[in-house]
Each structure stands twice: as C-alpha cells, then as structure tokens.
Design a protein around this motif. Structure first.
Motif, PDB file in Angstrom:
ATOM      1  N   THR A  67       0.892  -1.294  -0.246  1.00  0.00           N
ATOM      2  CA  THR A  67       0.019  -0.067  -0.232  1.00  0.00           C
ATOM      3  C   THR A  67       0.806   0.915  -0.071  1.00  0.00           C
ATOM      4  N   ALA A  68       1.691   1.553   0.680  1.00  0.00           N
ATOM      5  CA  ALA A  68       3.456   2.355   1.016  1.00  0.00           C
ATOM      6  C   ALA A  68       3.488   2.641  -0.861  1.00  0.00           C
ATOM      7  N   ILE A  69       3.569   1.683  -1.560  1.00  0.00           N
ATOM      8  CA  ILE A  69       4.490   2.085  -2.734  1.00  0.00           C
ATOM      9  C   ILE A  69       3.253   2.511  -3.631  1.00  0.00           C
ATOM     10  N   ALA A  70       2.361   1.891  -3.240  1.00  0.00           N
ATOM     11  CA  ALA A  70       1.442   2.345  -4.486  1.00  0.00           C
ATOM     12  C   ALA A  70       1.143   4.162  -4.395  1.00  0.00           C
ATOM     13  N   VAL A  71       1.025   3.742  -2.842  1.00  0.00           N
ATOM     14  CA  VAL A  71       0.676   5.594  -2.402  1.00  0.00           C
ATOM     15  C   VAL A  71       1.852   6.531  -2.957  1.00  0.00           C
ATOM     16  N   GLU A  72       2.995   5.917  -2.444  1.00  0.00           N
ATOM     17  CA  GLU A  72       4.609   7.115  -3.096  1.00  0.00           C
ATOM     18  C   GLU A  72       4.308   6.638  -5.326  1.00  0.00           C
ATOM     19  N   ARG A  73       4.107   5.860  -5.868  1.00  0.00           N
ATOM     20  CA  ARG A  73       4.291   6.037  -7.126  1.00  0.00           C
ATOM     21  C   ARG A  73       3.091   6.776  -7.503  1.00  0.00           C
ATOM     22  N   ILE A  74       1.865   7.349  -6.770  1.00  0.00           N
ATOM     23  CA  ILE A  74       0.680   8.419  -6.608  1.00  0.00           C
ATOM     24  C   ILE A  74       1.764   9.478  -6.781  1.00  0.00           C
ATOM     25  N   LEU A  75       2.519   9.430  -5.728  1.00  0.00           N
ATOM     26  CA  LEU A  75       2.695  10.983  -5.613  1.00  0.00           C
ATOM     27  C   LEU A  75       4.525  11.505  -6.836  1.00  0.00           C
ATOM     28  N   ILE A  76       4.524  10.564  -6.798  1.00  0.00           N
ATOM     29  CA  ILE A  76       5.636  10.329  -8.067  1.00  0.00           C
ATOM     30  C   ILE A  76       5.141  11.209  -9.618  1.00  0.00           C
ATOM     31  N   GLU A  77       4.400   9.866  -9.767  1.00  0.00           N
ATOM     32  CA  GLU A  77       3.489   9.948 -11.068  1.00  0.00           C
ATOM     33  C   GLU A  77       2.264  11.226 -11.134  1.00  0.00           C
ATOM     34  N   MET A 148      -8.797  -2.264   4.375  1.00  0.00           N
ATOM     35  CA  MET A 148      -8.388  -0.578   4.606  1.00  0.00           C
ATOM     36  C   MET A 148      -7.238  -0.723   2.679  1.00  0.00           C
ATOM     37  N   PRO A 149      -5.921  -1.504   3.011  1.00  0.00           N
ATOM     38  CA  PRO A 149      -5.168  -1.840   1.263  1.00  0.00           C
ATOM     39  C   PRO A 149      -5.942  -2.388  -0.061  1.00  0.00           C
ATOM     40  N   CYS A 150      -6.796  -2.660   0.416  1.00  0.00           N
ATOM     41  CA  CYS A 150      -8.291  -3.091  -1.064  1.00  0.00           C
ATOM     42  C   CYS A 150      -8.353  -1.808  -1.264  1.00  0.00           C
ATOM     43  N   VAL A 151      -9.114  -0.610  -0.080  1.00  0.00           N
ATOM     44  CA  VAL A 151      -9.308   0.373  -1.041  1.00  0.00           C
ATOM     45  C   VAL A 151      -8.648   2.151  -1.472  1.00  0.00           C
ATOM     46  N   ILE A 152      -6.905   1.011  -0.874  1.00  0.00           N
ATOM     47  CA  ILE A 152      -5.872   2.392  -0.886  1.00  0.00           C
ATOM     48  C   ILE A 152      -5.988   1.829  -2.345  1.00  0.00           C
ATOM     49  N   HIS A 153      -5.553   0.580  -2.597  1.00  0.00           N
ATOM     50  CA  HIS A 153      -4.707  -0.198  -4.200  1.00  0.00           C
ATOM     51  C   HIS A 153      -5.730  -0.025  -5.305  1.00  0.00           C
ATOM     52  N   PHE A 154      -6.981  -0.302  -4.616  1.00  0.00           N
ATOM     53  CA  PHE A 154      -8.309   0.542  -5.963  1.00  0.00           C
ATOM     54  C   PHE A 154      -8.542   1.627  -6.319  1.00  0.00           C
ATOM     55  N   ILE A 155      -8.193   3.030  -5.134  1.00  0.00           N
ATOM     56  CA  ILE A 155      -8.058   4.171  -5.609  1.00  0.00           C
ATOM     57  C   ILE A 155      -7.045   5.061  -6.265  1.00  0.00           C
ATOM     58  N   LEU A 186      -3.542   1.032 -19.573  1.00  0.00           N
ATOM     59  CA  LEU A 186      -3.668  -0.213 -18.454  1.00  0.00           C
ATOM     60  C   LEU A 186      -2.782  -0.961 -18.385  1.00  0.00           C
ATOM     61  N   TYR A 187      -2.563  -1.250 -19.804  1.00  0.00           N
ATOM     62  CA  TYR A 187      -1.525  -2.197 -20.460  1.00  0.00           C
ATOM     63  C   TYR A 187      -0.266  -1.853 -20.542  1.00  0.00           C
ATOM     64  N   LEU A 188      -0.161  -0.901 -21.088  1.00  0.00           N
ATOM     65  CA  LEU A 188       1.257   0.247 -20.935  1.00  0.00           C
ATOM     66  C   LEU A 188       2.038   0.058 -19.806  1.00  0.00           C
ATOM     67  N   ASN A 189       0.732   0.595 -19.259  1.00  0.00           N
ATOM     68  CA  ASN A 189       1.828   0.408 -17.808  1.00  0.00           C
ATOM     69  C   ASN A 189       1.542  -0.949 -16.630  1.00  0.00           C
ATOM     70  N   ARG A 190       1.621  -1.773 -17.093  1.00  0.00           N
ATOM     71  CA  ARG A 190       1.433  -2.873 -16.211  1.00  0.00           C
ATOM     72  C   ARG A 190       1.926  -3.225 -15.181  1.00  0.00           C
ATOM     73  N   ASP A 191       2.671  -2.277 -15.566  1.00  0.00           N
ATOM     74  CA  ASP A 191       3.870  -2.993 -14.114  1.00  0.00           C
ATOM     75  C   ASP A 191       3.309  -2.346 -12.828  1.00  0.00           C
ATOM     76  N   PHE A 192       2.326  -1.388 -13.346  1.00  0.00           N
ATOM     77  CA  PHE A 192       2.505  -0.529 -11.971  1.00  0.00           C
ATOM     78  C   PHE A 192       1.116  -1.238 -11.421  1.00  0.00           C
ATOM     79  N   PHE A 193       0.402  -1.687 -12.688  1.00  0.00           N
ATOM     80  CA  PHE A 193      -1.539  -2.242 -12.099  1.00  0.00           C
ATOM     81  C   PHE A 193      -1.452  -3.254 -11.576  1.00  0.00           C
ATOM     82  N   ILE A 194      -0.149  -4.049 -12.010  1.00  0.00           N
ATOM     83  CA  ILE A 194       0.012  -5.626 -11.999  1.00  0.00           C
ATOM     84  C   ILE A 194      -0.182  -6.339 -10.116  1.00  0.00           C
ATOM     85  N   PRO A 195       0.959  -5.624  -9.615  1.00  0.00           N
ATOM     86  CA  PRO A 195       0.704  -4.884  -7.999  1.00  0.00           C
ATOM     87  C   PRO A 195      -0.717  -5.588  -6.802  1.00  0.00           C
ATOM     88  N   PRO A 196      -1.811  -4.086  -7.467  1.00  0.00           N
ATOM     89  CA  PRO A 196      -2.605  -3.963  -7.074  1.00  0.00           C
ATOM     90  C   PRO A 196      -3.919  -5.557  -7.411  1.00  0.00           C
TER      91      PRO A 196
END
Length: 294
Positions: A67-77, A148-155, A186-196
């Motif tokens: 979840t922290a990785i997902a939040v950090e990536r959204i801060l970067i992107e 909470m992790p599922c909701v954060i990953h989805f959002i 979604l396909y081009l950035n699949r490395d971002f979306f495979i974990p969630p």
C-alpha cells in the motif's frame, strides 16, 4: 539491494516487503513441524504464542508495504514528487507501519491459550469470552488490515490510470476516446497495476468471507472448509511473489536484476547448456547427412 534502488523511497518499501515475505514463508514451513514436534511443551508454547504472532505481523506488514508503494507511486506520477528523494520519509513511514502492525496484533499473544478438546488433545484456542475488549480490537484491526489496503490500492490505481489517460489525450489532442486510451495505458503501464490487482484478488475473498460475512463454518461442510482454506492460502501469494509482481514486469528493476551475480550465473549456465544441446543436435544432423550420402 542495488544502490540505485535502495536509495529510493520505493526501494526501502520493496526491501522490507521482500524481508517480510521471506519471514512469512519461513513461518509457514514451521507449521509442518507441528506434525512431528507438537507434543513438545516448548514447541507448543512457540506454536501457540510466538509463531502465529510473527506470521500475522509478516502478512499484514507486507500488505501495508505494498500500500505504501502504491501511495508513493501516485505521489511520483501525479504530484511530481522526486523518485530519488531522501529516504527519511520512507524510513519514518516504515517505522510507523511496523509499530502499528505490532500493536494492532498484540491480541494474538494475550487471547490465546493451550486447552484440551473433547478427545483430550491439547490445542491452541482464542479465548474471546474472557477478554471481550480484545474481540472488538481484533474486529477493528481486521477491517484495517484487510479492507483498507484493497480500497487504497483500488483508488490509487484508478486515479493514476485516469491521470495518465487524460495527459495522453491532452498531448495527442484526441477527444471522445477516453476509455480506449484508458485501457491502452492499463496495458502499457501494467508493471504499475499488476501488484494491486493481484493483492485485491488474493486478499478480498478472505476479507469478505472471514471479516464481512462472519460465518461459522461447521466441520461437516467440507466444501466450505476447503474454500475457506484456499482463501487463506491466497493471502500468502503476494508476499511470496515479490519478484513476479515488482521486478519482472518493471523494465528498470529488470535491468538492475540483469546486473546481479544471480542473473549472470543463471544465464551462463543456461547459455552453455543450450549451446551444448545445439552442438549435439548439429552433430546428429551431420551424422544423418553422412548416412544419407553413403
């Protein structure tokens, strides 16, 4: 552990995620020892109080680090945070996560005790009747650790994908093709979306059955018991698949992995084995050609 990865905030989360996943794998193997050593008093105490606590901490901690990785990536992107920023933020958040999972799962130690069943076998049970307040704490922490992790990953996934799609539409000057661009990214950035996607798929079934429905499954209903056990096994899949989820789909991490000794040794053995097989095939073809010419 390469320098260019561990110096980033996401690198810290990935290292801790991998460590927690490795520890969780080792604790799972300890359950096999129950078959041989469970009659030992020392091991009974470990299996009842210590091992479940470590297992739950590793499982919940690894999920929160994703979840922290997902939040950090959204801060970067989306907010243009520097991916090479100082690690102070990552270390501080990591300490908070570890402290939180230790405190929220402390009931795994206090509400357990060794008892005997109807067949006079010694078993470890949860005693919520004697500690009703721990039951409430367990329910609240279960919702936090699972829902909470599922909701954060989805959002985070939907938000990042929408921002990237809108950015592409603006740059290309395309209108009325939002969903086409959305699925394309979604396909081009699949490395971002495979974990969630993997985490939601593995965690949510157990969260619905074990925490939202709160159903008691009788021992006679073997099909539901097997389904429940399969959902529990699914919980451990993301923690044991850190390489498949984060390294292999990501080009940057994959290039870093190609510079490691492990990859070089593996590629060296694979290359020479393939070369030997090719030489054997060539020799067989030459012999066959000689026979045909004779």
């Amino acid at each position: 552990m390469n320098e260019r990865i561990r110096l980033t905030v996401c690198g810290i989360y990935l290292i801790l995620f991998s460590i927690f996943g490795t520890m969780l794998t080792l604790t799972i193997f300890t359950y096999i020892i129950n078959i041989v050593y469970y009659k030992s008093k020392t091991y009974q105490l470990l299996a009842c109080y210590v091992i479940p606590f470590i297992s739950v901490i590793c499982n919940d901690g690894a999920i929160l680090f994703t979840t922290a990785i997902a939040v950090e990536r959204i801060l970067i992107e989306c907010w243009n945070f520097n991916s090479q920023a100082r690690r102070t933020r990552g270390m501080f958040i990591s300490i908070i996560i570890i402290f939180f999972i230790c405190c929220s799962n402390i009931d795994e130690i206090f509400i357990r005790h060794i008892s005997t069943d109807l067949l006079d076998n010694e078993i470890c049970i949860y005693d919520f009747d004697r500690y009703p307040i721990w039951r409430r704490i367990d329910i609240v922490s279960s919702y936090i650790h699972v829902i909470m992790p599922c909701v954060i990953h989805f959002i985070c996934s939907v938000y990042v994908l929408t921002v990237i799609a809108r950015r592409k539409i603006f740059n290309r000057g395309i209108e009325n093709k939002f969903f086409c661009i959305w699925f394309e990214q979604l396909y081009l950035n699949r490395d971002f979306f495979i974990p969630p996607i993997c985490l939601i798929f593995c965690v949510l079934p157990h969260g619905i059955l074990g925490h939202l429905l709160r159903t008691c499954i009788p021992y006679s209903d073997k099909s539901k018991l097997r389904l429940h056990i399969s959902f529990i096994i699914l919980l451990f899949v993301p923690q044991m698949s850190s390489f498949i989820l984060y390294v292999y789909p990501n080009q940057k991490y994959w290039k870093e992995f190609q510079n490691t000794i492990i990859y070089r040794k593996f590629w060296y053995c694979f290359y020479h084995r393939r070369r030997r097989l090719q030489q054997q095939i060539d020799m067989e073809l030459q012999r066959e050609q000689l026979r045909m010419s004779i």
